[in-house]
Design a protein around this motif. Structure first.
Motif, short mmCIF file in Angstrom:
data_model
loop_
_atom_site.label_atom_id
_atom_site.label_comp_id
_atom_site.label_asym_id
_atom_site.label_seq_id
_atom_site.Cartn_x
_atom_site.Cartn_y
_atom_site.Cartn_z
N HIS A 249 0.22 4.03 1.07
CA HIS A 249 0.00 4.89 2.24
C HIS A 249 1.07 4.59 3.28
O HIS A 249 2.10 5.26 3.33
N ARG A 250 0.89 3.52 4.04
CA ARG A 250 1.89 3.23 5.06
C ARG A 250 2.30 1.75 5.05
O ARG A 250 2.55 1.16 6.10
N ALA A 251 2.34 1.20 3.84
CA ALA A 251 3.05 -0.07 3.59
C ALA A 251 2.37 -1.34 4.08
O ALA A 251 2.99 -2.40 4.10
N MET A 252 1.11 -1.27 4.45
CA MET A 252 0.37 -2.52 4.68
C MET A 252 0.24 -3.25 3.33
O MET A 252 0.32 -2.61 2.27
N TYR B 107 -6.06 -1.62 6.34
CA TYR B 107 -5.64 -0.77 7.46
C TYR B 107 -6.47 0.52 7.53
O TYR B 107 -7.17 0.78 8.51
N HIS B 108 -6.43 1.33 6.45
CA HIS B 108 -7.18 2.60 6.46
C HIS B 108 -8.10 2.74 5.25
O HIS B 108 -8.58 3.82 4.96
N HIS B 109 -8.24 1.62 4.55
CA HIS B 109 -9.22 1.53 3.46
C HIS B 109 -8.88 2.37 2.22
O HIS B 109 -9.78 2.84 1.54
N TRP B 110 -7.63 2.55 1.93
CA TRP B 110 -7.30 3.04 0.59
C TRP B 110 -7.66 1.90 -0.38
O TRP B 110 -7.40 0.71 -0.10
N CYS C 190 -7.12 -1.81 0.98
CA CYS C 190 -6.15 -2.00 2.06
C CYS C 190 -6.93 -2.07 3.39
O CYS C 190 -7.71 -1.16 3.71
N CYS D 91 0.85 -1.19 0.00
CA CYS D 91 0.00 0.00 0.00
C CYS D 91 0.88 1.25 0.00
O CYS D 91 1.85 1.35 0.77
FE1 FES Z 1 -2.97 1.07 3.47
FE2 FES Z 1 -3.07 2.91 5.31
S1 FES Z 1 -1.52 1.44 5.02
S2 FES Z 1 -4.51 2.48 3.82
#
Ligand code: FES
Length: 397
Positions: A93-96, A112-115, A110, A91
């Motif tokens: 965003h923050r690598a999930m 984690y935060h739904h991107w 994703c 991802c």
């Molecule tokens: Fe994927 Fe935040 S790490 S949406």
């Protein structure tokens, strides 16, 4: 740690790529040193075509599966347009990781935060980002990789400028033609195991006829004696893969208690084909072990200098799955193959102990190990190119 990457180290590899009757194995540190694996990431894994799976694994639009090479998480997906794509599953965003395992999806969300990302990797949704200055989701995409399908196997390449694979596999493709692997029946008996050894240890084992009727001595494997191994000399200089044969003591030989093929023989095989095993390799990630009725494919995923994940699956002749007792006959084969594989696993587990020893030698090869010399040549060619690139800035300064 001792710095092993220097000119004498690479020069010492010359003795591993001469004729098999003169060659010796590569330096043991090529198998044991974490710094060397980091070097191999650039020399090999970032440039070569890497097998990730089979086209049947993404039959329908939205079908996806995940993979990993050199620690890079990969997702392979069939788009609504029918195109198979491959991209990083990290991802932005923050690598999930946006995908795990396999399944069917309309998009990658994703957790984690739904991107959300479309099936070609484009960011299409990012909640509560309206206050992030200059944030433009149209500029954010999961990094895409190159994809090529060869005989039904999906390969990816991190290098977007990489030359196509198939033109460098012409001879291997020709040798495999009678097996029609692009249309083979895939068994779903897919085995995935992680092992504590360097990727080359396992690749060499898959490719080693010398041990065949020694380590595996016994009635099950004596159908393919090592002295019947044959190493064709007709490969082009720039080949991306290679192959070898091993004659069998009777036609349609197979590793099961009957010692004969239990499944339908691939229909286009010649008498010559039916009296030998065929081993084909596309380093650094695909090994094929081929008998008259069954193909074992092993996809190797190098995780680090001393761990590897191996996926092993099976291909049978087109239509074989519809035959009566297919699963039962397959199971007899797989049970017998498991015995042989356990012997290999035992050896592969102890070789790294030996390679780390101060008494490890660079041993000489038997003529029955020609394939190891071919693998060395494939490796050293790529090591030399990368070493020259790394040295270039220093010599230019
Ligand atoms: Fe994927 Fe935040 S790490 S949406």
């Amino acid at each position: 740690m001792v710095q092993i990457l220097d000119d004498p180290f690479f020069a010492s590899m010359e003795s591993s790529i001469g004729p098999v009757d003169e060659a010796e194995m590569l330096p043991p540190s090529c198998y044991t040193d974490p710094a060397f694996f980091e070097f191999e990431k650039d020399a090999i894994f970032a440039k070569e075509w890497l097998c990730v799976g089979r086209q049947e694994w993404v039959e329908k639009p939205g079908d996806y599966f995940t993979s990993m090479h050199m620690g890079e998480p990969i997702v392979v997906v069939k788009g609504r347009d029918g195109i198979i794509r491959s991209m990083s599953s990290v991802c932005q965003h923050r690598a999930m990781l946006v995908a795990e395992g396999h399944g069917n999806t309309r998009s990658f969300l994703c957790p984690y935060h739904h991107w959300a990302y479309s099936l070609d990797g484009q960011l299409i949704g990012a909640p509560a980002m309206e206050r992030a200055c200059g944030f433009d989701k149209s500029k954010i995409k999961l990094p895409n990789f190159k994809v090529e399908i060869w005989l039904g196997f999906i390969f990816v390449n991190f290098d977007l400028d990489a030359a196509p694979l198939a033109p460098r596999l012409t001879k291997v493709t020709e040798v495999l033609e009678n097996y029609d692997l692009a249309n083979a029946d895939t068994s779903m008996e897919l085995e995935e195991l992680t092992f504590p050894w360097n990727w080359k240890v396992m690749f060499e084992n898959n490719n080693d006829g010398y041990h065949a009727n020694r380590l595996h001595a016994g009635p099950l494997h004596d159908i393919a004696p090592s002295e019947l191994c044959v190493f064709p000399q007709d490969l082009p200089e720039d080949t991306a893969g290679y192959y070898r044969y091993n004659g069998t003591i009777h036609a349609d030989a197979s590793f099961n208690p009957t010692l004969k093929a239990l499944l339908p023989v691939f229909p286009k095989l010649t008498d010559e084909d039916r009296n030998r095993l065929l081993f084909a390799n596309v380093p650094p990630s695909l090994s094929l072990i081929i008998r008259a009725d069954l193909v074992a494919f092993i996809i190797l995923h190098a995780n680090s200098h001393d761990t590897i994940t191996a996926k092993r699956g099976w291909l049978a002749a087109p239509g074989a799955k519809a035959q009566p007792l297919f699963r039962e006959r397959l199971k007899v084969n797989l049970d017998a193959s498991a015995e042989i594989a356990a012997q290999d696993v035992h050896v592969d587990g102890l070789i790294p102990v030996g390679l780390r020893s101060r008494y490890a030698a660079r041993g000489r090869y038997s003529w029955q190990e020609q394939a190891q010399r071919e693998f060395n040549a494939w490796l050293v060619k790529r090591y030399k190119v990368e070493w020259a690139v790394r040295k270039a800035p220093a010599s230019a300064a």
